[in-house]
Design an enzyme around this catalytic site. Structure first.
Site, mmCIF file in Angstrom:
data_model
loop_
_atom_site.group_PDB
_atom_site.id
_atom_site.type_symbol
_atom_site.label_atom_id
_atom_site.label_comp_id
_atom_site.label_asym_id
_atom_site.label_seq_id
_atom_site.Cartn_x
_atom_site.Cartn_y
_atom_site.Cartn_z
ATOM 1 N N VAL A 98 0.869 -1.182 0.000
ATOM 2 C CA VAL A 98 0.000 0.000 0.000
ATOM 3 C C VAL A 98 0.906 1.233 0.000
ATOM 4 C CG1 VAL A 98 -1.764 1.307 1.244
ATOM 5 C CG2 VAL A 98 -1.868 -1.195 1.229
ATOM 6 N N HIS A 102 3.133 4.046 6.045
ATOM 7 C CA HIS A 102 2.545 3.473 7.257
ATOM 8 C C HIS A 102 3.607 2.773 8.076
ATOM 9 C CE1 HIS A 102 2.088 0.635 3.904
ATOM 10 N NE2 HIS A 102 2.277 -0.336 4.776
ATOM 11 N N HIS A 104 4.151 -0.149 10.738
ATOM 12 C CA HIS A 104 3.533 -1.337 11.327
ATOM 13 C C HIS A 104 3.965 -1.451 12.786
ATOM 14 C CE1 HIS A 104 2.394 -3.646 7.569
ATOM 15 N NE2 HIS A 104 3.318 -2.875 7.038
HETATM 16 P P1 DGP Z 1 2.641 -3.119 3.440
HETATM 17 O O1 DGP Z 1 2.785 -4.493 2.881
HETATM 18 O O2 DGP Z 1 3.776 -2.696 4.317
HETATM 19 O O3 DGP Z 1 2.316 -2.105 2.360
HETATM 20 O O4 DGP Z 1 1.399 -3.196 4.419
HETATM 21 C C1 DGP Z 1 0.103 -2.913 4.058
HETATM 22 C C2 DGP Z 1 -0.780 -3.460 5.139
HETATM 23 O O5 DGP Z 1 -2.058 -2.884 4.992
HETATM 24 C C3 DGP Z 1 -0.979 -4.972 5.091
HETATM 25 O O6 DGP Z 1 -0.496 -5.529 6.323
HETATM 26 C C4 DGP Z 1 -2.472 -5.174 4.948
HETATM 27 C C5 DGP Z 1 -3.044 -3.823 5.320
HETATM 28 N N1 DGP Z 1 -4.218 -3.431 4.573
HETATM 29 C C6 DGP Z 1 -4.373 -3.432 3.218
HETATM 30 N N2 DGP Z 1 -5.589 -2.969 2.882
HETATM 31 C C7 DGP Z 1 -6.211 -2.651 4.050
HETATM 32 C C8 DGP Z 1 -7.499 -2.108 4.352
HETATM 33 O O7 DGP Z 1 -8.326 -1.818 3.491
HETATM 34 N N3 DGP Z 1 -7.783 -1.927 5.666
HETATM 35 C C9 DGP Z 1 -6.899 -2.241 6.667
HETATM 36 N N4 DGP Z 1 -7.281 -2.033 7.916
HETATM 37 N N5 DGP Z 1 -5.676 -2.743 6.406
HETATM 38 C C10 DGP Z 1 -5.342 -2.945 5.122
#
Ligand code: DGP
Length: 116
Positions: A98, A102, A104
């Protein structure tokens, strides 16, 4: 990707659902939809910044704010002393899926297992 198409911008704006645990005028924290650990929370700037690669110097305070908020959430989740992991994935080979910056926050069992 334009901010209008960004899922995290939509969560920040309240037009997509998420389990938001904190929000102010600059940052938002919410539970990850696909948790990889018992505690898996994402802390994001409200402003659309695609990744660490695009952080400008004037945004540096936002990074600090994300980290301090993560520490506070770790305390609230009861894991500050037990331990937790903070992680930025950056770019395709860095595991980023994404493209809205962000941080984690992982805690609980299994956080030392790194998966694809
Ligand atoms: P990364 O792989 O570092 O880009 O992490 C993206 C994270 O975002 C992954 O752990 C799943 C989470 N994620 C993706 N789409 C959504 C969403 O629509 N809502 C929420 N709460 N989390 C999401």
């Amino acid at each position: 990707m334009s901010p209008e198409e960004c899922i995290f911008c939509q969560i920040v704006a309240g037009t997509s659902q998420a389990k938001i645990i904190y929000q102010d005028e600059e940052i938002t924290a919410f539970w990850d939809q696909y948790p990889a650990a018992p505690v898996h929370i994402l802390i994001v700037p409200n402003k659309h910044i695609p990744s660490i690669n695009e952080v400008a110097e004037e945004d540096a305070y936002l990074l600090t704010k994300l980290i301090f908020k993560a520490r506070e959430i770790a305390e609230d989740q009861g894991v500050r002393e037990k331990g937790y992991r903070l992680l930025f994935n950056i770019g395709k080979e860095g595991g980023q899926s994404v493209y809205h910056l962000h941080l984690h926050l992982f805690a609980g069992k299994h956080i030392l297992v790194v998966k694809d």
